[in-house]
Design a protein around this motif. Structure first.
Motif, PDB file in Angstrom:
ATOM      1  N   ALA A   1       0.817  -1.219   0.000  1.00 40.78           N
ATOM      2  CA  ALA A   1       0.000   0.000   0.000  1.00 40.78           C
ATOM      3  C   ALA A   1       0.848   1.266   0.000  1.00 40.78           C
ATOM      4  CB  ALA A   1      -0.928   0.009   1.217  1.00 40.78           C
ATOM      5  N   GLY A   2       2.093   1.158   0.431  1.00 42.45           N
ATOM      6  CA  GLY A   2       2.970   2.327   0.474  1.00 42.45           C
ATOM      7  C   GLY A   2       3.273   2.912  -0.889  1.00 42.45           C
ATOM      8  N   THR A   3       3.040   2.148  -1.937  1.00 43.76           N
ATOM      9  CA  THR A   3       3.301   2.655  -3.288  1.00 43.76           C
ATOM     10  C   THR A   3       2.141   3.481  -3.827  1.00 43.76           C
ATOM     11  OG1 THR A   3       2.405   0.674  -4.364  1.00 43.76           O
ATOM     12  CG2 THR A   3       4.747   0.648  -3.775  1.00 43.76           C
ATOM     13  N   VAL A   4       1.034   3.542  -3.061  1.00 42.05           N
ATOM     14  CA  VAL A   4      -0.165   4.257  -3.499  1.00 42.05           C
ATOM     15  C   VAL A   4      -0.314   5.545  -2.694  1.00 42.05           C
ATOM     16  CG1 VAL A   4      -2.665   4.163  -3.738  1.00 42.05           C
ATOM     17  CG2 VAL A   4      -1.300   2.098  -4.126  1.00 42.05           C
ATOM     18  N   SER A   5      -0.484   6.650  -3.393  1.00 43.19           N
ATOM     19  CA  SER A   5      -0.713   7.929  -2.729  1.00 43.19           C
ATOM     20  C   SER A   5      -2.208   8.261  -2.737  1.00 43.19           C
ATOM     21  CB  SER A   5       0.074   9.046  -3.416  1.00 43.19           C
ATOM     22  OG  SER A   5      -0.391   9.241  -4.749  1.00 43.19           O
ATOM     23  N   VAL A   6      -2.670   8.881  -1.651  1.00 40.10           N
ATOM     24  CA  VAL A   6      -4.066   9.290  -1.528  1.00 40.10           C
ATOM     25  C   VAL A   6      -4.097  10.759  -1.129  1.00 40.10           C
ATOM     26  CG1 VAL A   6      -6.255   8.956  -0.325  1.00 40.10           C
ATOM     27  CG2 VAL A   6      -4.786   6.988  -0.801  1.00 40.10           C
TER      28      VAL A   6
ATOM     29  N   LEU B   1      -6.087   9.109  -6.471  1.00 34.21           N
ATOM     30  CA  LEU B   1      -5.236   7.955  -6.218  1.00 34.21           C
ATOM     31  C   LEU B   1      -4.099   7.956  -7.216  1.00 34.21           C
ATOM     32  CD1 LEU B   1      -8.005   5.211  -5.771  1.00 34.21           C
ATOM     33  CD2 LEU B   1      -6.843   6.499  -3.972  1.00 34.21           C
ATOM     34  N   GLY B   2      -2.868   7.798  -6.732  1.00 36.86           N
ATOM     35  CA  GLY B   2      -1.716   7.777  -7.629  1.00 36.86           C
ATOM     36  C   GLY B   2      -0.721   6.705  -7.222  1.00 36.86           C
ATOM     37  N   GLY B   3       0.237   6.429  -8.127  1.00 41.94           N
ATOM     38  CA  GLY B   3       1.275   5.448  -7.838  1.00 41.94           C
ATOM     39  C   GLY B   3       1.147   4.207  -8.709  1.00 41.94           C
ATOM     40  N   ARG B   4       2.003   3.217  -8.386  1.00 38.48           N
ATOM     41  CA  ARG B   4       2.008   1.960  -9.135  1.00 38.48           C
ATOM     42  C   ARG B   4       1.592   0.816  -8.227  1.00 38.48           C
ATOM     43  NH1 ARG B   4       4.460   2.059 -14.075  1.00 38.48           N
ATOM     44  NH2 ARG B   4       5.793   3.847 -14.571  1.00 38.48           N
ATOM     45  N   VAL B   5       0.899  -0.140  -8.809  1.00 36.28           N
ATOM     46  CA  VAL B   5       0.490  -1.337  -8.068  1.00 36.28           C
ATOM     47  C   VAL B   5       0.899  -2.569  -8.857  1.00 36.28           C
ATOM     48  CG1 VAL B   5      -1.420  -0.187  -6.909  1.00 36.28           C
ATOM     49  CG2 VAL B   5      -1.826  -1.283  -9.115  1.00 36.28           C
ATOM     50  N   ASP B   6       1.103  -3.658  -8.127  1.00 33.77           N
ATOM     51  CA  ASP B   6       1.540  -4.896  -8.781  1.00 33.77           C
ATOM     52  C   ASP B   6       0.407  -5.600  -9.523  1.00 33.77           C
ATOM     53  OD1 ASP B   6       4.147  -4.574  -7.918  1.00 33.77           O
ATOM     54  OD2 ASP B   6       3.831  -5.725  -6.070  1.00 33.77           O
TER      55      ASP B   6
ATOM     56  N   CYS C   1      -8.424   8.735 -10.711  1.00 36.42           N
ATOM     57  CA  CYS C   1      -7.484   7.622 -10.576  1.00 36.42           C
ATOM     58  C   CYS C   1      -6.303   7.780 -11.525  1.00 36.42           C
ATOM     59  CB  CYS C   1      -8.190   6.295 -10.841  1.00 36.42           C
ATOM     60  SG  CYS C   1      -7.124   4.866 -10.586  1.00 36.42           S
ATOM     61  N   ALA C   2      -5.101   7.810 -10.953  1.00 35.51           N
ATOM     62  CA  ALA C   2      -3.872   7.839 -11.746  1.00 35.51           C
ATOM     63  C   ALA C   2      -3.006   6.633 -11.409  1.00 35.51           C
ATOM     64  CB  ALA C   2      -3.114   9.143 -11.486  1.00 35.51           C
TER      65      ALA C   2
END
Length: 246
Positions: free
Chosen positions: A167-172, A181-186, A209-210
């Motif tokens: 979850a740390g890879t996702v910004s809110v 919502l930003g960042g990368r997810v697996d 959503c980004a």
């Protein structure tokens, strides 16, 4: 989500004035004016909700009171004419009453109001007894939540719930109720679900959503042979003069 309004019981008005079926026309008008409300529930002897008397029901008497009803005299307006002749709450009320249980979600209550074009709904207990009234303005209270509170709920209910240790890879971030919502997810397949969960958090106006999946690795051109194939398929060199003799 302690303290967060999620059901009508959290936002409804609990102090409600109600009518008995025998309440007279002028008494109803005076009560509405004194309490500054546009509709009143009508109760039976046990406190159950029988119907609702609204300002529209009362205005029918003014609209049809002059005798010259014109086109409104058609059969399809007979119900309005009966309302115009009514003098008690029991005759004036719209019945059966449209009600919701106290545990109804704010979103569902809003849909009931929109579909039925009503401004307020009586809230009832399991036995049908009146508990309160929820209005459009009550449902809008949820949008007064602080952006920081909304962001915390989105992170807990959507991001941590779906992405756990990653979850740390996702910004809110939240601004005026709009979540970004930003960042990368697996797991890109979870992105639409993350948006839905974020949108369901009380007070969220919209979700931008980004989020993206992991970076793509460049694919080798399948038309190019690999180095091992080149070596195996290379023609043998012709025998030269320096070759081994017989």
């Amino acid at each position: 989500m302690s303290g967060t309004p999620t059901v009508v019981n959290d936002v409804m008005t609990r102090r409600v004035v109600a009518l008995r079926t025998g309440a007279a026309f002028k008494e109803i008008v005076r009560t509405m004016r004194a309490w500054q409300v546009g509709a009143l529930p009508v109760l039976d002897a046990s406190g159950g909700v029988l119907g609702i008397v609204s300002e529209a029901d009362l205005l029918a008497k003014e609209a049809y009171g002059e005798g010259d009803i014109g086109r409104y005299g058609q059969a399809r307006r007979s119900a309005d004419l009966r309302t115009a002749e009514a003098v008690t709450a029991g005759d004036l009320m719209s019945s059966p009453a449209l009600t919701v249980p106290s545990g109804t979600s704010l979103a569902h209550a809003a849909r009931v109001m929109a579909r039925n074009r009503v401004k307020r709904l009586p809230v009832v207990a399991d036995d049908g007894a009146l508990l309160g009234i929820v209005s459009r303005s009550d449902l809008l209270k949820v949008f007064l939540r602080a952006d920081d509170d909304i962001a915390a709920d989105v992170r807990r209910e959507a991001v941590l719930r779906l992405f756990g240790a990653h979850a740390g890879t996702v910004s809110v971030s939240v601004r005026e109720g709009v979540v970004r919502l930003g960042g990368r997810v697996d797991e890109p397949a979870l992105i639409p679900l993350a948006v839905r969960l974020a949108r369901s958090v009380p007070g969220v106006v919209n979700v931008e959503c980004a989020l993206t999946g992991p970076p793509r690795r460049p694919d080798l051109d399948p038309d190019l042979p690999d180095a091992g194939d080149d070596a195996r398929n290379a023609p043998e060199p012709p025998a030269g003069r320096g070759g081994r003799g017989r």
